[in-house]
Design an enzyme around this catalytic site. Structure first.
Site, PDB file in Angstrom:
ATOM      1  N   ARG A   1       0.846  -1.192   0.000  1.00 28.07           N
ATOM      2  CA  ARG A   1       0.000   0.000   0.000  1.00 28.07           C
ATOM      3  C   ARG A   1       0.881   1.241   0.000  1.00 28.07           C
ATOM      4  NH1 ARG A   1      -2.816  -3.450  -1.090  1.00 28.07           N
ATOM      5  NH2 ARG A   1      -4.894  -4.019  -0.314  1.00 28.07           N
TER       6      ARG A   1
ATOM      7  N   GLU B   1      -6.289   6.113  -5.727  1.00 24.54           N
ATOM      8  CA  GLU B   1      -6.565   5.163  -6.809  1.00 24.54           C
ATOM      9  C   GLU B   1      -8.039   5.211  -7.189  1.00 24.54           C
ATOM     10  OE1 GLU B   1      -5.254   1.235  -5.845  1.00 24.54           O
ATOM     11  OE2 GLU B   1      -3.181   1.837  -5.509  1.00 24.54           O
TER      12      GLU B   1
ATOM     13  N   HIS C   1      -1.714  -1.310  -9.828  1.00 20.09           N
ATOM     14  CA  HIS C   1      -2.214  -2.122  -8.716  1.00 20.09           C
ATOM     15  C   HIS C   1      -2.778  -3.451  -9.220  1.00 20.09           C
ATOM     16  CE1 HIS C   1      -3.669  -1.701  -4.300  1.00 20.09           C
ATOM     17  NE2 HIS C   1      -3.155  -2.894  -4.543  1.00 20.09           N
TER      18      HIS C   1
END
Length: 325
Positions: free
Chosen positions: A234, A263, A283
């Site tokens: 993260r 995001e 991601h």
């Protein structure tokens, strides 16, 4: 049962084999990410169950108050800070969790490490542009790999490092380092040494209130000019803006990242994407077919079992007292 599935970015959930487990339910799937609470409330107002893909959409008290029919949140993976568990319990909303092996994320971590060290993206782009060799890469064998947190993913990455002939050591909480030591891995003598002497640092820390911003600007400044930091966990583990500043200053010299402070990142709207010494992916650590089958299959099973009166893997089991009352 009315089920909502937000944030299916790739429009792939319906293509999964496990989607058949929701046959007979009224399923609505959304492919974009919506932050506005009014828009979210309008979309989800009729849902009796919501399937969340990791932390893409937050479940706040203000939103929960506008979802009167909601009885279950079925989370792919573990429930984290994006779900207000206390608020869910107070409103009689159960939260079911899933699990996964982390293999896909561990594999992507290693792919990013290799790609960064050998400049694979830049070299492939040069070749397509009619050019030949442009960079002098670095092999991983013999380099020092620092793994912060020896959990299910960190453990796999440490194993990859050993297989590639790297000098692996671990940093983290006492329980984490004790497990690593028991498995034969070295424990870094100090946090300062971990950052200063590692050629590659890979972060596998779970994000929570205690770990947010745990990697500081001082930590990054201790890294070698040739050093690489890899973050497939993260972005919030690193102090806000610290990684961009560190890369511009040249310590560490390189980064490979798969997670961002906001995001989804659209229109290249993140300063990391403007840096030549940052390799960035959108991601995708857990975005893999077998992984999705496991994550979503578990989430769908949790829905069916809950509404059959057999709730399992609840993050807030105390909610059942309220529901049965």
């Amino acid at each position: 049962m009315r089920i909502a599935i937000p944030d299916d970015y790739q429009d792939c959930v319906r293509t999964l084999d496990c989607f058949a487990r929701l046959n007979g339910h009224d399923v609505r799937i959304y492919h974009d990410n919506v932050k506005d609470i009014d828009a979210l409330a309008a979309r989800l107002a009729d849902a009796e169950a919501i399937v969340l893909t990791r932390e893409r959409t937050g479940m706040t008290p203000a939103l929960l108050d506008r979802l009167p029919r909601l009885r279950l949140i079925s989370q792919t993976g573990k429930a984290a800070g994006h779900i207000d568990l206390r608020a869910c319990t107070e409103r009689g909303i159960a939260v079911a969790e899933g699990s996964g092996s982390g293999a896909a994320t561990a594999e992507l971590t290693w792919a990013l490490m290799l790609a960064s060290r050998r400049h694979l993206v830049a070299e492939a782009n040069r070749l397509r542009a009619g050019q030949w060799q442009g960079f002098l890469g670095q092999q991983l064998r013999g380099q020092r790999l620092g793994v912060w947190s020896y959990g299910r993913i960190g453990k796999q990455v440490a194993g990859f490092g050993k297989a590639f002939g790297m000098q692996v050591w671990v940093w983290g909480r006492e329980g984490s380092t004790a497990d690593a030591h028991q498995d034969g891995f070295e424990v870094a003598p100090s946090r300062e040494a971990f950052f200063a002497q590692s050629d590659v640092v890979s972060l596998h820390i779970r994000l929570n209130a205690d770990t947010e911003g745990i990697v500081t600007a001082d930590d990054l400044a201790r890294m070698k000019p040739t050093g690489l930091i890899v973050n497939t966990s993260r972005a919030e583990l690193i102090a806000p803006g610290a990684l961009v500043d560190a890369l511009r200053a040249g310590r560490p010299g390189f980064a490979a990242v798969d997670a961002y402070e906001r995001e989804p990142v659209l229109c290249a709207d993140d300063p990391l994407l403007a840096l030549d010494n940052a390799l960035c992916t959108p991601h995708i650590g857990f975005v893999e077919k077998d992984n999705y089958e496991a994550y979503f299959g578990g989430a769908f099973d949790n829905i069916n079992r809950f509404f059959a009166g057999e709730p399992v893997t609840l993050a807030n089991p105390e909610v059942m007292v309220r529901l049965r009352g």
